[in-house]
Design an enzyme around this catalytic site. Structure first.
Site, PDB file in Angstrom:
ATOM      1  N   SER A  14       5.062   9.781  10.118  1.00 23.92           N
ATOM      2  CA  SER A  14       6.092  10.036   9.110  1.00 23.92           C
ATOM      3  C   SER A  14       5.465  10.469   7.788  1.00 23.92           C
ATOM      4  O   SER A  14       6.150  10.974   6.913  1.00 23.92           O
ATOM      5  CB  SER A  14       6.933   8.776   8.894  1.00 23.92           C
ATOM      6  N   GLN A  15       4.145  10.275   7.647  1.00 28.73           N
ATOM      7  CA  GLN A  15       3.496  10.639   6.373  1.00 28.73           C
ATOM      8  C   GLN A  15       3.536  12.145   6.118  1.00 28.73           C
ATOM      9  O   GLN A  15       3.484  12.585   4.973  1.00 28.73           O
ATOM     10  CB  GLN A  15       2.048  10.149   6.343  1.00 28.73           C
ATOM     11  N   GLY A  22      -4.992   7.470   4.622  1.00 28.77           N
ATOM     12  CA  GLY A  22      -3.933   8.410   5.007  1.00 28.77           C
ATOM     13  C   GLY A  22      -2.870   8.526   3.935  1.00 28.77           C
ATOM     14  O   GLY A  22      -2.322   9.605   3.699  1.00 28.77           O
ATOM     15  N   ARG A  75      -8.268  12.068  12.279  1.00 30.81           N
ATOM     16  CA  ARG A  75      -6.836  11.763  12.159  1.00 30.81           C
ATOM     17  C   ARG A  75      -6.074  13.063  11.932  1.00 30.81           C
ATOM     18  O   ARG A  75      -6.326  13.776  10.972  1.00 30.81           O
ATOM     19  CB  ARG A  75      -6.594  10.762  11.024  1.00 30.81           C
ATOM     20  N   ASN A 126       2.124   6.032  18.064  1.00 27.66           N
ATOM     21  CA  ASN A 126       1.429   6.360  16.807  1.00 27.66           C
ATOM     22  C   ASN A 126       0.374   5.326  16.412  1.00 27.66           C
ATOM     23  O   ASN A 126      -0.415   5.557  15.508  1.00 27.66           O
ATOM     24  CB  ASN A 126       2.416   6.700  15.676  1.00 27.66           C
ATOM     25  N   ASP A 162       3.238  -0.891  12.077  1.00 28.09           N
ATOM     26  CA  ASP A 162       2.104  -1.665  11.555  1.00 28.09           C
ATOM     27  C   ASP A 162       2.277  -3.158  11.826  1.00 28.09           C
ATOM     28  O   ASP A 162       1.364  -3.835  12.300  1.00 28.09           O
ATOM     29  CB  ASP A 162       1.921  -1.420  10.050  1.00 28.09           C
ATOM     30  N   LYS A 194       0.841  -1.206   0.000  1.00 31.00           N
ATOM     31  CA  LYS A 194       0.000   0.000   0.000  1.00 31.00           C
ATOM     32  C   LYS A 194       0.873   1.251   0.000  1.00 31.00           C
ATOM     33  O   LYS A 194       0.644   2.185  -0.769  1.00 31.00           O
ATOM     34  CB  LYS A 194      -0.908  -0.001   1.230  1.00 31.00           C
ATOM     35  N   SER A 195       1.887   1.273   0.872  1.00 33.14           N
ATOM     36  CA  SER A 195       2.755   2.451   0.993  1.00 33.14           C
ATOM     37  C   SER A 195       3.441   2.761  -0.331  1.00 33.14           C
ATOM     38  O   SER A 195       3.530   3.916  -0.745  1.00 33.14           O
ATOM     39  CB  SER A 195       3.835   2.219   2.053  1.00 33.14           C
ATOM     40  N   ARG A 249       2.414   5.959  -3.216  1.00 29.86           N
ATOM     41  CA  ARG A 249       3.508   6.885  -3.520  1.00 29.86           C
ATOM     42  C   ARG A 249       3.837   6.827  -5.012  1.00 29.86           C
ATOM     43  O   ARG A 249       4.022   7.848  -5.665  1.00 29.86           O
ATOM     44  CB  ARG A 249       4.759   6.526  -2.715  1.00 29.86           C
TER      45      ARG A 249
END
Length: 427
Positions: A170-171, A96, A124, A336, A313, A22-23, A27
């Protein structure tokens, strides 16, 4: 509400081809949209979060085609910042990884765009990112609650000296880093507080480099980004498998293997969550690393006491694996968890107690002592994909488990339960 009851699983064995990360997927989609040239993304994740990003890009005039299974995407780059014709509202669900990077990228040039989402998205925090963008002269208005979406973005970001708080997500830094090269001026980003989830920043820097942009990283305390740059398509880009998704299968093998092999990630993966395998090894499992796979074989599991800030995560999976470890497990530095899809510290503590664990929930830690025998329970999932997947591991005991709203895994892994069943042998 829909529910799924998993019967006890005697053994797991087999190979899982991981869906895309997903990350990395979101991106890569945004950078491909901002880049010059056509980019072909393969092994793209098909999930809710990625669909929200794709829908937003389409609304912004980005042209792309998707394969029938939605894992191959050809994107025609915009060759610079994204603009809407007139006023536009984009609905981003609870993604997010779409909200934060788009909030920054759409502050380039002139726009009039509202970003909104599900009720949880409006809880959030995004204030640290907005504060930083405003230092770079972005014009941003909160439409409801101060420091939270929805946001109205009216462009104006030019770069300059920007401070960002790194202690919550960190996003925020990821969003600034991806946007800054396209600003007219150089940007110096200074980190305030301790930077959480540093490995996720490495994913961002790695992808930016793939798309032809270099930045100066000064020990993760300060980043210097030259303005007036442009992203260049790398041509074809293979999205790595999702390392957080791998954690459930590796943990299952540690508890009730057999051996499970996950493919699509390996020893050179850019995702910090591959370090999850080291934690399982420390607990007593046997791990084998390849270039494009990680395998895990069962071991006698012992409790651990560890700082989990680098793998927030995947650390959730350790919380449920702790039910099968000897002794009391403590996971530290995980504040977090509280600002994710739900307050994961509260949710995890609540549901672990239901199955009989003794749990101490701290401000930024959780301590778990397993019971002699797990209780049967209906597990609430809080519309959080990771809660559903974590608690599937309870079935690796002699006790069934009922997962409420199992379809919430669609956020990152729509066919998770089918894949788990494929490698499971019933007790």
């Amino acid at each position: 509400m829909e529910s799924l009851t998993l019967q006890p699983i005697a053994r797991v064995d087999g190979t899982i081809n991981l869906p895309g990360s997903k990350s990395v997927s979101n991106r890569a989609l945004l950078l491909a949209a901002l880049a010059h040239g056509k980019t072909v993304l393969t092994n793209l994740l098909d999930s809710d979060d990625v669909r929200h990003m794709l829908n937003a890009l389409a609304a912004l005039g980005v042209s792309y085609t998707l394969s029938a299974d939605r894992t191959r995407c050809e994107i025609i780059g915009n060759g610079g910042s994204l603009h809407a014709e007139g006023a536009l509202e984009l609905f981003l669900g609870n993604a997010g990884t779409a909200m934060r990077p788009l909030a920054a990228a759409l502050c380039l040039g002139s726009n009039d765009i509202v970003l909104t989402g599900e009720p949880r998205m409006k809880e959030r925090p995004i204030g640290h990112l907005v504060d930083a963008l405003r230092l770079g002269r972005a014009k941003i208005t909160y439409l409801e609650q101060e420091n939270y979406p929805p946001l109205r973005l009216q462009g104006g970001f030019t770069g300059g000296n920007v401070d960002v708080d790194g202690s919550v997500s960190s996003q925020f830094l990821t969003a600034l880093l991806m946007t800054a090269p396209l600003a007219p001026e150089d940007t110096v980003i200074r980190i305030k507080g301790d930077l959480v989830s540093k490995p996720y920043i490495d994913i961002t820097l790695n992808l930016m480099k793939t798309f032809g942009v270099e930045i100066e990283n000064q020990h993760y305390q300060q980043f210097v980004v030259k303005g007036g740059q442009s992203y260049q398509s790398p041509g074809t880009y293979l999205v790595e498998g999702d390392a957080s998704s791998a954690s459930y299968f590796l943990a299952a093998a540690a508890i009730k293997g057999g051996t499970v092999k996950v493919t699509g990630i390996g020893r050179n993966s850019m995702q910090g969550d591959i370090r999850f395998a080291d934690v399982l090894e420390k607990m007593g499992a046997t791990i084998c690393w390849g270039d494009d796979y990680i395998s895990c074989t069962r071991g006698e599991l012992n409790a651990i006491d560890m700082d989990m800030n680098h793998i927030p995560d995947a650390a959730m999976t350790i919380a449920t694996a702790a039910l099968f470890a000897k002794g009391t497990t403590t996971l530290r530095n995980i504040y977090n968890w509280r600002v994710k899809e739900t307050d994961r510290l509260f949710a995890m503590a609540t549901e672990l107690r239901k199955v009989g664990a003794e749990v101490e929930e701290g401000h930024d830690y959780i301590r778990i002592t397993p019971p002699e025998k797990l209780n049967f329970a209906e597990i609430a999932t809080y519309n959080d994909h990771r809660m559903a997947m974590c608690f599937s591991l309870v079935a690796l005991s002699d006790t069934p488990v009922t997962i409420l709203d199992p379809k919430c895994t669609a956020k990152t892994f729509p066919d998770y339960f089918e894949q788990l069943a494929r490698i499971s042998q019933a007790a």
